[in-house]
Scaffold this motif. Structure first.
Motif, short mmCIF file in Angstrom:
data_model
loop_
_atom_site.label_atom_id
_atom_site.label_comp_id
_atom_site.label_asym_id
_atom_site.label_seq_id
_atom_site.Cartn_x
_atom_site.Cartn_y
_atom_site.Cartn_z
N SER A 48 27.72 44.79 69.29
CA SER A 48 26.78 44.54 68.02
C SER A 48 26.06 45.99 67.71
N HIS A 49 25.38 45.98 66.64
CA HIS A 49 24.54 46.87 66.08
C HIS A 49 23.16 46.24 65.53
N GLU A 50 22.20 47.07 65.60
CA GLU A 50 21.03 46.66 64.89
C GLU A 50 20.41 47.88 64.34
N GLY A 51 19.14 47.60 63.44
CA GLY A 51 18.58 48.39 62.83
C GLY A 51 17.47 47.91 61.90
N VAL A 52 17.00 48.57 61.13
CA VAL A 52 15.95 48.20 60.16
C VAL A 52 15.93 48.42 58.67
N ILE A 53 15.34 47.60 57.97
CA ILE A 53 15.38 47.98 56.45
C ILE A 53 13.85 47.86 56.08
N GLY A 54 13.57 48.75 55.12
CA GLY A 54 12.14 48.92 54.46
C GLY A 54 12.06 47.82 53.42
N ILE A 55 10.85 47.45 53.47
CA ILE A 55 10.52 46.56 52.43
C ILE A 55 9.89 47.53 51.24
N LYS A 56 10.36 47.16 50.12
CA LYS A 56 9.89 47.68 49.00
C LYS A 56 8.46 47.30 48.42
N SER A 57 8.45 45.88 48.16
CA SER A 57 7.25 45.34 47.92
C SER A 57 7.44 43.57 48.16
N GLY A 58 6.60 42.91 47.99
CA GLY A 58 6.44 41.55 48.35
C GLY A 58 5.21 40.91 48.23
N THR A 59 4.92 39.49 47.92
CA THR A 59 3.89 38.67 47.89
C THR A 59 4.06 37.51 48.58
N LEU A 60 3.16 36.85 49.26
CA LEU A 60 3.00 35.49 49.74
C LEU A 60 2.12 34.70 49.06
N SER A 61 2.22 33.67 48.54
CA SER A 61 1.21 32.92 47.54
C SER A 61 0.87 31.68 48.40
N PHE A 62 -0.52 31.27 48.38
CA PHE A 62 -1.16 30.35 49.02
C PHE A 62 -1.89 29.54 48.10
N THR A 63 -1.92 28.14 48.42
CA THR A 63 -2.79 27.19 47.86
C THR A 63 -3.67 26.39 48.73
N MET A 74 13.60 44.15 49.10
CA MET A 74 13.94 44.95 50.02
C MET A 74 14.67 46.24 49.58
N ASP A 75 14.09 47.24 50.16
CA ASP A 75 14.65 48.69 49.97
C ASP A 75 16.21 49.03 50.55
N MET A 76 17.40 48.78 50.16
CA MET A 76 18.70 48.80 50.80
C MET A 76 18.72 50.26 50.82
N THR A 77 18.32 51.28 50.15
CA THR A 77 18.74 52.54 50.54
C THR A 77 17.99 53.14 51.86
N THR A 109 18.22 47.73 45.80
CA THR A 109 17.47 46.71 46.36
C THR A 109 18.00 45.50 46.26
N SER A 110 17.67 44.60 47.55
CA SER A 110 17.90 43.15 47.76
C SER A 110 16.46 42.40 47.49
N LYS A 111 16.75 41.15 47.05
CA LYS A 111 15.70 40.04 46.58
C LYS A 111 15.66 38.93 47.14
N LEU A 112 14.57 38.33 47.77
CA LEU A 112 14.59 36.77 48.43
C LEU A 112 13.36 36.38 47.50
N VAL A 113 13.54 35.40 46.74
CA VAL A 113 12.61 34.68 46.15
C VAL A 113 12.44 33.13 46.76
N PHE A 114 11.21 32.62 47.30
CA PHE A 114 11.04 31.43 47.58
C PHE A 114 11.03 30.21 46.37
N GLN A 115 11.91 29.00 46.53
CA GLN A 115 11.89 28.31 45.59
C GLN A 115 11.45 26.90 45.83
#
Length: 192
Positions: A48-63, A74-77, A109-115
């Motif tokens: 196996s191999h492992e490493g890290v990917i940087g986060i470009k931006s993001g938010t978590l929303s709360f109520t 995610m900053d894929m570069t 970039t890659s993006k994860l959006v919570f639904q």
């Protein structure tokens, strides 16, 4: 009388703490990209191999202190390897950034959006969302835990769903010990 004043004081402090905590956990909270970390791990027949990917931006929303939404870009570069050094590390990082894998020139970039978010216990959630890699969006489900201003999530991703086919036995024959498994792991430790 002193006992009543003391009790009122304790009630006031508890109310203030509860109010403060509830207010803190309402609205959109920006992910602190420098304090957060996303670790990837890919598997092949020989290891196996492992490493890290940087986060470009993001938010978590709360109520009312409950997680209700989120988005992470995610900053894929920035994808890097952490288990090798020197020439082999450089080669692997270059290959991961190439069109054989994540094609970061075309898809930086890659993006994860919570639904949909379902609370599964205190501080834990089952999240369904949309993950976009290489311009391809697919649904994904994962678990997330939140404690104070920190969140942790683990995702298992089938790379072939995002046209990342290099070394996949689902697309290439006779790979033998050169085969790379289709699923890889992401573990996100986030601060907000």
């Amino acid at each position: 009388m002193k006992k009543s004043i003391k009790n009122l004081g304790i009630i006031a402090i508890l109310a203030f703490i509860t109010f403060s905590f509830t207010m803190f956990n309402n609205g959109d909270k920006a992910i602190k990209v420098k304090e957060s970390k996303v670790v990837w791990k890919g598997y092949k027949v020989t290891g196996s191999h492992e490493g890290v990917i940087g986060i470009k931006s993001g938010t978590l929303s709360f109520t009312d202190g409950e997680l209700t939404g989120g988005e992470i870009i995610m900053d894929m570069t920035s994808i890097s390897n952490t288990d090798m050094e020197g020439e082999y590390k450089t080669k692997l990082e270059g290959h991961l950034k190439s069109d054989d894998f994540f094609g970061v020139k075309s898809h930086p970039t890659s993006k994860l959006v919570f639904q949909n978010i379902i609370a599964t216990g205190k501080n834990s959630y089952k999240i369904s969302g949309n993950l976009t890699i290489k311009g391809i969006t697919k649904p994904i489900t994962f678990d997330m835990s939140i404690y104070g201003n920190k969140a942790n999530a683990s995702l298992k991703i089938d790379r072939t769903m995002y046209d990342v086919r290099y070394g996949s036995t689902a697309f290439f024959d006779n790979l033998k010990d050169k085969a790379i498994y289709d699923e890889f792991d992401l573990v996100a430790d986030l601060e907000f």
